[in-house]
Design a protein around this motif. Structure first.
Motif, short mmCIF file in Angstrom:
data_model
loop_
_atom_site.label_atom_id
_atom_site.label_comp_id
_atom_site.label_asym_id
_atom_site.label_seq_id
_atom_site.Cartn_x
_atom_site.Cartn_y
_atom_site.Cartn_z
N LEU A 52 0.83 -1.19 0.00
CA LEU A 52 0.00 0.00 0.00
C LEU A 52 0.87 1.25 0.00
O LEU A 52 1.85 1.33 0.74
N VAL A 53 0.51 2.22 -0.82
CA VAL A 53 1.17 3.52 -0.81
C VAL A 53 0.44 4.40 0.21
O VAL A 53 -0.77 4.58 0.13
N CYS A 54 1.20 4.92 1.16
CA CYS A 54 0.58 5.73 2.21
C CYS A 54 1.60 6.68 2.81
O CYS A 54 2.69 6.26 3.22
N ASP A 55 1.26 7.95 2.87
CA ASP A 55 2.06 8.95 3.54
C ASP A 55 1.46 9.16 4.92
O ASP A 55 0.33 9.63 5.04
N VAL A 56 2.20 8.82 5.97
CA VAL A 56 1.63 8.86 7.32
C VAL A 56 1.37 10.28 7.80
O VAL A 56 0.73 10.47 8.84
N THR A 57 1.83 11.29 7.05
CA THR A 57 1.52 12.67 7.42
C THR A 57 0.16 13.11 6.89
O THR A 57 -0.28 14.22 7.19
N ASP A 58 -0.48 12.25 6.12
CA ASP A 58 -1.78 12.56 5.52
C ASP A 58 -2.87 11.73 6.21
O ASP A 58 -2.94 10.51 6.00
N PRO A 59 -3.70 12.34 7.05
CA PRO A 59 -4.73 11.57 7.76
C PRO A 59 -5.65 10.79 6.85
O PRO A 59 -6.04 9.66 7.18
N ALA A 81 5.02 0.71 13.93
CA ALA A 81 5.17 2.06 13.38
C ALA A 81 6.66 2.31 13.18
O ALA A 81 7.38 2.68 14.11
N ASN A 82 7.10 2.12 11.95
CA ASN A 82 8.53 2.18 11.62
C ASN A 82 8.87 3.35 10.70
O ASN A 82 10.02 3.77 10.65
N ALA A 83 7.90 3.87 9.97
CA ALA A 83 8.18 4.92 8.99
C ALA A 83 8.82 6.12 9.66
O ALA A 83 8.37 6.60 10.70
N GLY A 84 9.91 6.61 9.06
CA GLY A 84 10.58 7.77 9.63
C GLY A 84 11.52 8.41 8.63
O GLY A 84 11.93 7.79 7.65
N ILE A 85 11.86 9.67 8.89
CA ILE A 85 12.77 10.41 8.03
C ILE A 85 13.79 11.15 8.88
O ILE A 85 13.62 11.29 10.10
N THR A 86 14.86 11.62 8.25
CA THR A 86 15.84 12.48 8.91
C THR A 86 16.03 13.75 8.09
O THR A 86 15.88 13.74 6.87
N GLY A 109 2.93 11.12 12.88
CA GLY A 109 2.50 9.99 12.05
C GLY A 109 2.28 8.75 12.88
O GLY A 109 1.30 8.00 12.68
N SER A 110 3.16 8.50 13.84
CA SER A 110 3.01 7.32 14.71
C SER A 110 1.79 7.44 15.60
O SER A 110 1.08 6.45 15.85
N PHE A 111 1.52 8.65 16.10
CA PHE A 111 0.29 8.89 16.88
C PHE A 111 -0.94 8.57 16.05
O PHE A 111 -1.88 7.90 16.49
N ARG A 112 -0.92 9.05 14.80
CA ARG A 112 -2.06 8.86 13.91
C ARG A 112 -2.32 7.36 13.68
O ARG A 112 -3.46 6.89 13.70
N LEU A 113 -1.25 6.61 13.45
CA LEU A 113 -1.37 5.18 13.23
C LEU A 113 -1.88 4.45 14.47
O LEU A 113 -2.76 3.59 14.39
N ALA A 114 -1.31 4.80 15.62
CA ALA A 114 -1.70 4.13 16.86
C ALA A 114 -3.16 4.41 17.20
O ALA A 114 -3.89 3.51 17.64
N LYS A 115 -3.58 5.66 17.01
CA LYS A 115 -4.97 6.01 17.30
C LYS A 115 -5.93 5.21 16.43
O LYS A 115 -6.93 4.67 16.93
#
Length: 241
Positions: A52-59, A81-86, A109-115
């Protein structure tokens, strides 16, 4: 293998599961017979996983991804919840966007996923939430104020979720890798690699599979009484801090 080897397949979601640590985690759950969905910004998943294509910054994108997973595999029982950037730079050079983009992806993004995952887990009265943090979030690192803050925030989030959701048999834990053999570390010079290894008591980088083993253990029956924990996979670099 963990205790889930002979259990019924679970619905597992691994974000950022198209490469590196996330890919190893997805492959480990697939090897255990679980139904695995992988999200990433660009797509790409191991064979056998739902891609699946998904940007975790997009609700809205997160909601669409969960709807597809639930239709294909049922409610998510294990969230990784592993997605991350630097966006590394010294603090005086760090822009507002450098800060906000890292925090929005790694922490919000991790908050959004967990919720979103918690909704299904509460109905099931079981679930495992696992955040992939970093030893940097515990020790700090020059040039990574944004990244360290985002990864440290995952610890507070996990421990708060552990208290909120524990009565429904939902655990929330953190895995904090140190230096790992990935594409990101492969580009370092020999001198840089040598300097890094000199800081690590075990004198080497971790394999991605070693991080994955910690994650699958936290998702196993054997870790059913572990919640609010931070599991370091760092060769002793952080000594538990």
């Amino acid at each position: 293998m963990t205790e889930n080897t002979t259990a019924a397949p679970r619905s597992v979601l691994v974000t950022g599961g198209n490469r590196g640590i996330g890919l190893a985690i997805a492959e480990a759950f697939l090897a255990e017979g679980d139904r695995v969905a992988v999200t990433s910004r660009s797509g790409g998943a191991p064979e056998g996983a739902l891609d699946l294509v998904c940007d975790v910054t997009d609700p809205d994108a997160v909601e669409r991804a969960f709807a597809e997973i639930e239709a294909a595999h049922g409610p998510v029982e294990v969230l990784v919840a592993n997605a991350g950037i630097t966006r590394d730079t010294l603090v005086l050079r760090m822009s507002e966007d450098d800060w906000s983009s890292v925090v929005e992806t790694n922490l919000t993004g991790s908050f959004r996923l967990a919720k979103r995952a918690a909704k299904g887990m509460l109905r099931l009265r079981r679930g495992r939430i696992i955040f992939i943090s970093s030893v940097v979030g515990l020790l700090g690192s020059a040039g990574q104020v944004n990244y360290a803050a985002s990864k440290a925030g995952l610890v507070g989030m996990a421990r708060s979720l552990a208290r909120e959701l524990g009565s429904r048999s939902i655990t929330a834990n953190v895995v904090a890798p140190g230096f790992v053999e990935t594409d990101m570390t492969a580009v370092l010079s020999d001198d840089q690699k040598k300097a890094i290894k000199a800081q690590v008591p075990l004198g080497r980088y971790a394999a991605t599979s070693e991080v994955a083993s910690a994650v699958t253990w936290l998702a196993s029956d054997g870790a059913g009484y572990v919640t609010g924990a931070v599991i370091p996979v760092d060769g002793g670099l952080g000594m538990g801090h």
